[in-house]
Design a protein around this motif. Structure first.
Motif, mmCIF file in Angstrom:
data_model
loop_
_atom_site.group_PDB
_atom_site.id
_atom_site.type_symbol
_atom_site.label_atom_id
_atom_site.label_comp_id
_atom_site.label_asym_id
_atom_site.label_seq_id
_atom_site.Cartn_x
_atom_site.Cartn_y
_atom_site.Cartn_z
ATOM 1 N N ILE A 246 0.834 -1.209 0.000
ATOM 2 C CA ILE A 246 0.000 0.000 0.000
ATOM 3 C C ILE A 246 0.864 1.252 0.000
ATOM 4 O O ILE A 246 0.583 2.224 -0.698
ATOM 5 C CB ILE A 246 -0.963 -0.012 1.206
ATOM 6 C CG1 ILE A 246 -1.982 -1.139 1.045
ATOM 7 C CG2 ILE A 246 -1.669 1.335 1.346
ATOM 8 C CD1 ILE A 246 -2.917 -1.309 2.225
ATOM 9 N N THR A 247 1.966 1.219 0.774
ATOM 10 C CA THR A 247 2.885 2.357 0.807
ATOM 11 C C THR A 247 3.480 2.598 -0.576
ATOM 12 O O THR A 247 3.588 3.745 -1.037
ATOM 13 C CB THR A 247 4.024 2.114 1.809
ATOM 14 O OG1 THR A 247 3.470 1.895 3.109
ATOM 15 C CG2 THR A 247 4.966 3.320 1.864
ATOM 16 N N GLY A 248 3.846 1.511 -1.271
ATOM 17 C CA GLY A 248 4.382 1.645 -2.626
ATOM 18 C C GLY A 248 3.362 2.221 -3.585
ATOM 19 O O GLY A 248 3.692 3.065 -4.432
ATOM 20 N N LEU A 249 2.097 1.786 -3.434
ATOM 21 C CA LEU A 249 1.032 2.322 -4.285
ATOM 22 C C LEU A 249 0.841 3.817 -4.056
ATOM 23 O O LEU A 249 0.682 4.594 -5.006
ATOM 24 C CB LEU A 249 -0.284 1.592 -4.018
ATOM 25 C CG LEU A 249 -0.463 0.203 -4.641
ATOM 26 C CD1 LEU A 249 -1.809 -0.378 -4.247
ATOM 27 C CD2 LEU A 249 -0.354 0.281 -6.158
ATOM 28 N N LEU A 250 0.858 4.225 -2.793
ATOM 29 C CA LEU A 250 0.656 5.638 -2.463
ATOM 30 C C LEU A 250 1.748 6.516 -3.057
ATOM 31 O O LEU A 250 1.528 7.691 -3.349
ATOM 32 C CB LEU A 250 0.600 5.821 -0.942
ATOM 33 C CG LEU A 250 -0.634 5.235 -0.240
ATOM 34 C CD1 LEU A 250 -0.509 5.379 1.271
ATOM 35 C CD2 LEU A 250 -1.895 5.935 -0.732
ATOM 36 N N ILE A 251 2.947 5.940 -3.238
ATOM 37 C CA ILE A 251 4.057 6.705 -3.805
ATOM 38 C C ILE A 251 4.020 6.681 -5.326
ATOM 39 O O ILE A 251 4.189 7.703 -5.996
ATOM 40 C CB ILE A 251 5.410 6.158 -3.299
ATOM 41 C CG1 ILE A 251 5.533 6.382 -1.783
ATOM 42 C CG2 ILE A 251 6.573 6.821 -4.032
ATOM 43 C CD1 ILE A 251 6.750 5.725 -1.162
ATOM 44 N N LEU A 252 3.785 5.484 -5.902
ATOM 45 C CA LEU A 252 3.906 5.324 -7.354
ATOM 46 C C LEU A 252 2.676 5.756 -8.147
ATOM 47 O O LEU A 252 2.817 6.247 -9.268
ATOM 48 C CB LEU A 252 4.227 3.857 -7.671
ATOM 49 C CG LEU A 252 5.599 3.371 -7.181
ATOM 50 C CD1 LEU A 252 5.765 1.892 -7.487
ATOM 51 C CD2 LEU A 252 6.712 4.175 -7.842
ATOM 52 N N VAL A 253 1.474 5.573 -7.597
ATOM 53 C CA VAL A 253 0.256 5.908 -8.348
ATOM 54 C C VAL A 253 0.193 7.391 -8.710
ATOM 55 O O VAL A 253 -0.054 7.728 -9.880
ATOM 56 C CB VAL A 253 -1.002 5.468 -7.567
ATOM 57 C CG1 VAL A 253 -2.260 6.082 -8.178
ATOM 58 C CG2 VAL A 253 -1.126 3.944 -7.572
ATOM 59 N N PRO A 254 0.433 8.330 -7.759
ATOM 60 C CA PRO A 254 0.417 9.752 -8.159
ATOM 61 C C PRO A 254 1.469 10.084 -9.212
ATOM 62 O O PRO A 254 1.228 10.890 -10.112
ATOM 63 C CB PRO A 254 0.698 10.495 -6.837
ATOM 64 C CG PRO A 254 0.292 9.540 -5.772
ATOM 65 C CD PRO A 254 0.616 8.191 -6.308
ATOM 66 N N ILE A 255 2.662 9.447 -9.102
ATOM 67 C CA ILE A 255 3.720 9.690 -10.084
ATOM 68 C C ILE A 255 3.294 9.177 -11.463
ATOM 69 O O ILE A 255 3.475 9.856 -12.481
ATOM 70 C CB ILE A 255 5.031 9.003 -9.635
ATOM 71 C CG1 ILE A 255 5.556 9.641 -8.344
ATOM 72 C CG2 ILE A 255 6.096 9.098 -10.732
ATOM 73 C CD1 ILE A 255 6.775 8.944 -7.771
ATOM 74 N N ALA A 256 2.709 7.964 -11.487
ATOM 75 C CA ALA A 256 2.288 7.367 -12.760
ATOM 76 C C ALA A 256 1.184 8.188 -13.418
ATOM 77 O O ALA A 256 1.209 8.433 -14.627
ATOM 78 C CB ALA A 256 1.818 5.931 -12.526
ATOM 79 N N ILE A 257 0.208 8.635 -12.628
ATOM 80 C CA ILE A 257 -0.900 9.423 -13.184
ATOM 81 C C ILE A 257 -0.395 10.763 -13.695
ATOM 82 O O ILE A 257 -0.791 11.221 -14.772
ATOM 83 C CB ILE A 257 -2.006 9.621 -12.125
ATOM 84 C CG1 ILE A 257 -2.660 8.270 -11.802
ATOM 85 C CG2 ILE A 257 -3.046 10.620 -12.607
ATOM 86 C CD1 ILE A 257 -3.703 8.327 -10.710
ATOM 87 N N THR A 258 0.504 11.410 -12.925
ATOM 88 C CA THR A 258 1.078 12.685 -13.351
ATOM 89 C C THR A 258 1.842 12.522 -14.660
ATOM 90 O O THR A 258 1.702 13.333 -15.588
ATOM 91 C CB THR A 258 2.020 13.247 -12.270
ATOM 92 O OG1 THR A 258 1.293 13.404 -11.048
ATOM 93 C CG2 THR A 258 2.588 14.595 -12.689
ATOM 94 N N ALA A 259 2.648 11.458 -14.756
ATOM 95 C CA ALA A 259 3.422 11.206 -15.981
ATOM 96 C C ALA A 259 2.492 10.929 -17.158
ATOM 97 O O ALA A 259 2.735 11.393 -18.277
ATOM 98 C CB ALA A 259 4.369 10.024 -15.763
ATOM 99 N N TRP A 260 1.397 10.187 -16.903
ATOM 100 C CA TRP A 260 0.444 9.873 -17.967
ATOM 101 C C TRP A 260 -0.247 11.131 -18.488
ATOM 102 O O TRP A 260 -0.389 11.320 -19.689
ATOM 103 C CB TRP A 260 -0.591 8.882 -17.451
ATOM 104 C CG TRP A 260 -1.643 8.551 -18.464
ATOM 105 C CD1 TRP A 260 -1.529 7.718 -19.548
ATOM 106 C CD2 TRP A 260 -2.975 9.075 -18.508
ATOM 107 N NE1 TRP A 260 -2.716 7.686 -20.253
ATOM 108 C CE2 TRP A 260 -3.614 8.508 -19.646
ATOM 109 C CE3 TRP A 260 -3.679 9.951 -17.700
ATOM 110 C CZ2 TRP A 260 -4.933 8.804 -19.970
ATOM 111 C CZ3 TRP A 260 -4.992 10.255 -18.023
ATOM 112 C CH2 TRP A 260 -5.600 9.676 -19.155
#
Length: 201
Positions: A6-20
């Motif tokens: 969950i901690t990894g998701l909280l870090i990576l999901v905003p980055i992935a959405i921003t990059a997309w």
């Protein structure tokens, strides 16, 4: 393991959405390169496409257009162009409506979306955040008894769709909150709460 996942998701999901989102915006703006002559296309000059070049070209075109429109000659040609568009039956109504909305939203002297408010919605016992967009006008104003204001109620988590309401000013509470903070609060469904401002006495 669940905690770390969950901690990894909280870090990576905003980055992935921003990059997309950035990739989608830049890819769309890169389509502006198609207005250049074929021999001036980047892949014909350097042998490959240059990501982001279209974005720079788009920003430059917007800036130069604004620069030219702000002088006397440029302003004259803009008015001439608008008069021409207003003579075309279907285009005139479409262009006029879009321009009126854009002038209201982007004008530095306007008040649209510059104030976050709290209103009772969808019924008297629940509240939501909305944005002040002005006051009712035209024949609508003649049928409203009292002091009314116009508000836009965005949906969650997509604030680009919503509802337009006309409410009594006495039922609308102006918030000590910036529009950006209010949008974050709405998009996050209340998870990202704005910092509390102590009440001044």
């Amino acid at each position: 393991m669940r905690k770390y996942f969950i901690t990894g998701l909280l870090i990576l999901v905003p980055i992935a959405i921003t990059a997309w989102v950035l990739n989608a915006v830049i890819s769309t703006m890169d389509q502006s390169l198609l207005i250049l002559p074929e021999r001036w296309q980047p892949h014909n000059i350097v042998g490959f496409d240059i990501p982001g070049l279209g974005t720079i070209l788009t920003i430059a075109i917007v800036f130069v257009t604004g620069l030219l429109a702000n002088n006397l000659i440029g302003n004259y040609f803009v008015r001439l162009w608008e008069r021409l568009l207003h003579r075309i039956p279907v285009v005139s109504s479409l262009y006029g409506s879009v321009k009126q909305v854009s002038d209201t939203l982007f004008s530095s002297s306007g008040n649209a979306f510059r104030k976050a408010v709290l209103i009772p919605y969808p019924h008297a016992d629940s509240y939501t955040i909305a944005f002040l967009t002005g006051t009712p006008g035209g024949d609508v104003k003649n049928h409203l008894l009292g002091d009314f204001v116009s508000v836009y109620v965005p949906t969650t988590p997509n604030p680009t769709s919503g509802f337009f309401l006309m409410m009594e000013r006495s039922k609308v509470v102006e918030l000590d909150m910036s529009v950006d903070a209010a949008l974050k609060y709405i998009v996050s469904m209340g998870v990202v709460a704005p910092e509390h401002s102590p009440t001044k006495i």
